[in-house]
Write a protein that holds these residues in place. Sequence first.
Motif, PDB file in Angstrom:
ATOM      1  N   ALA A 103      42.306  38.814  36.038  1.00 47.32           N
ATOM      2  CA  ALA A 103      42.431  40.207  35.621  1.00 47.32           C
ATOM      3  C   ALA A 103      41.449  41.072  36.398  1.00 47.32           C
ATOM      4  CB  ALA A 103      42.184  40.323  34.124  1.00 47.32           C
ATOM      5  N   ASN A 104      41.845  42.288  36.680  1.00 46.82           N
ATOM      6  CA  ASN A 104      41.032  43.304  37.357  1.00 46.82           C
ATOM      7  C   ASN A 104      40.648  42.936  38.789  1.00 46.82           C
ATOM      8  OD1 ASN A 104      40.935  44.998  35.002  1.00 46.82           O
ATOM      9  ND2 ASN A 104      39.506  43.511  34.148  1.00 46.82           N
ATOM     10  N   GLN A 105      41.343  42.010  39.396  1.00 48.99           N
ATOM     11  CA  GLN A 105      41.125  41.620  40.793  1.00 48.99           C
ATOM     12  C   GLN A 105      42.318  42.120  41.611  1.00 48.99           C
ATOM     13  OE1 GLN A 105      38.689  39.809  42.674  1.00 48.99           O
ATOM     14  NE2 GLN A 105      40.029  40.453  44.317  1.00 48.99           N
ATOM     15  N   THR A 106      42.055  42.621  42.792  1.00 50.73           N
ATOM     16  CA  THR A 106      43.128  43.104  43.666  1.00 50.73           C
ATOM     17  C   THR A 106      43.672  41.942  44.494  1.00 50.73           C
ATOM     18  OG1 THR A 106      42.067  45.260  43.815  1.00 50.73           O
ATOM     19  CG2 THR A 106      43.756  44.767  45.444  1.00 50.73           C
ATOM     20  N   TYR A 107      44.982  41.817  44.514  1.00 52.04           N
ATOM     21  CA  TYR A 107      45.664  40.782  45.291  1.00 52.04           C
ATOM     22  C   TYR A 107      46.660  41.441  46.230  1.00 52.04           C
ATOM     23  CZ  TYR A 107      43.771  37.394  42.022  1.00 52.04           C
ATOM     24  OH  TYR A 107      42.914  36.626  41.277  1.00 52.04           O
ATOM     25  N   LEU A 108      46.856  40.808  47.362  1.00 50.26           N
ATOM     26  CA  LEU A 108      47.889  41.226  48.295  1.00 50.26           C
ATOM     27  C   LEU A 108      48.982  40.161  48.251  1.00 50.26           C
ATOM     28  CD1 LEU A 108      49.180  42.804  50.618  1.00 50.26           C
ATOM     29  CD2 LEU A 108      47.685  41.557  52.181  1.00 50.26           C
ATOM     30  N   LYS A 126      45.428  43.477  32.199  1.00 52.01           N
ATOM     31  CA  LYS A 126      45.534  42.840  30.885  1.00 52.01           C
ATOM     32  C   LYS A 126      45.861  41.356  31.025  1.00 52.01           C
ATOM     33  CE  LYS A 126      47.977  43.239  26.533  1.00 52.01           C
ATOM     34  NZ  LYS A 126      49.101  43.854  25.828  1.00 52.01           N
ATOM     35  N   PRO A 127      44.955  40.476  30.590  1.00 58.80           N
ATOM     36  CA  PRO A 127      45.256  39.039  30.618  1.00 58.80           C
ATOM     37  C   PRO A 127      46.481  38.732  29.759  1.00 58.80           C
ATOM     38  CG  PRO A 127      42.918  39.398  30.201  1.00 58.80           C
ATOM     39  CD  PRO A 127      43.597  40.738  30.096  1.00 58.80           C
ATOM     40  N   GLY A 128      47.228  37.734  30.173  1.00 56.39           N
ATOM     41  CA  GLY A 128      48.418  37.343  29.427  1.00 56.39           C
ATOM     42  C   GLY A 128      49.373  36.550  30.292  1.00 56.39           C
ATOM     43  N   VAL A 129      50.530  36.287  29.737  1.00 59.23           N
ATOM     44  CA  VAL A 129      51.577  35.536  30.433  1.00 59.23           C
ATOM     45  C   VAL A 129      52.760  36.470  30.630  1.00 59.23           C
ATOM     46  CG1 VAL A 129      53.100  33.536  30.322  1.00 59.23           C
ATOM     47  CG2 VAL A 129      50.787  33.382  29.389  1.00 59.23           C
ATOM     48  N   TYR A 130      53.225  36.558  31.868  1.00 63.20           N
ATOM     49  CA  TYR A 130      54.313  37.461  32.229  1.00 63.20           C
ATOM     50  C   TYR A 130      55.436  36.663  32.888  1.00 63.20           C
ATOM     51  CZ  TYR A 130      50.528  40.853  31.676  1.00 63.20           C
ATOM     52  OH  TYR A 130      49.485  41.604  31.190  1.00 63.20           O
ATOM     53  N   ILE A 141      50.450  34.053  35.184  1.00 63.97           N
ATOM     54  CA  ILE A 141      49.391  33.881  34.186  1.00 63.97           C
ATOM     55  C   ILE A 141      48.186  34.668  34.679  1.00 63.97           C
ATOM     56  CG2 ILE A 141      47.899  32.239  33.010  1.00 63.97           C
ATOM     57  CD1 ILE A 141      50.108  30.114  33.582  1.00 63.97           C
ATOM     58  N   VAL A 142      47.772  35.646  33.882  1.00 62.74           N
ATOM     59  CA  VAL A 142      46.614  36.462  34.214  1.00 62.74           C
ATOM     60  C   VAL A 142      45.470  36.042  33.301  1.00 62.74           C
ATOM     61  CG1 VAL A 142      45.704  38.798  34.417  1.00 62.74           C
ATOM     62  CG2 VAL A 142      48.107  38.357  34.925  1.00 62.74           C
ATOM     63  N   VAL A 143      44.389  35.545  33.910  1.00 61.17           N
ATOM     64  CA  VAL A 143      43.243  35.062  33.151  1.00 61.17           C
ATOM     65  C   VAL A 143      42.100  36.062  33.275  1.00 61.17           C
ATOM     66  CG1 VAL A 143      43.897  32.643  33.383  1.00 61.17           C
ATOM     67  CG2 VAL A 143      42.412  33.675  35.096  1.00 61.17           C
ATOM     68  N   SER A 144      41.197  36.042  32.309  1.00 60.97           N
ATOM     69  CA  SER A 144      40.067  36.992  32.359  1.00 60.97           C
ATOM     70  C   SER A 144      38.905  36.421  33.135  1.00 60.97           C
ATOM     71  CB  SER A 144      39.627  37.357  30.953  1.00 60.97           C
ATOM     72  OG  SER A 144      39.407  36.217  30.177  1.00 60.97           O
TER      73      SER A 144
END
Length: 146
Positions: free
Chosen positions: A77-82, A119-123, A143-146
């Motif tokens: 979470a809150n990390q920028t990815y390309l 927002k952490p969670g499963v999408y 899966i977005v982890v904190s």
Amino acid sequence: MEKARIFEICTIVFAIAILSFLGVLSDSYLISINSGSYITAHAKQEAIPIKVIGMQYAWEFVYPNGTTSVDKLVLKANQTYLLEITSKDVIHAFYIPQLGFKFEAIPGYVYDFYIVVNKPGVYNIWCAEFCGPGHYLMRGTLIVVS
């Protein structure tokens, strides 16, 4: 008869003004989304690249350290990815409905997309382009982890 004509002209002018205002407003918003201007230049420089490869009937994710996973993408979470989105075989569409992201995966073309999930969670990850008889099997998980 004259009052009706004046009322008609005023209604047309008012409608043109309102629609022009809404068009300019939404155009500037769509341009900022498309250009990724909501992500700062500094964040883009520090973005972690991940290759997203669509294939019949799975999504393959290749992380910078060479690790690969199929149908499961893990982000902080809150990390920028390309995300570098492409396809091995036919046209696919990388679609995360809960986040409103949908991008074409086309063979021979790499589509660069910057993403930050707060927002952490499963999408869910789906293919939104019919890619063959097993299209319905092409589902993944973000899966977005904190």
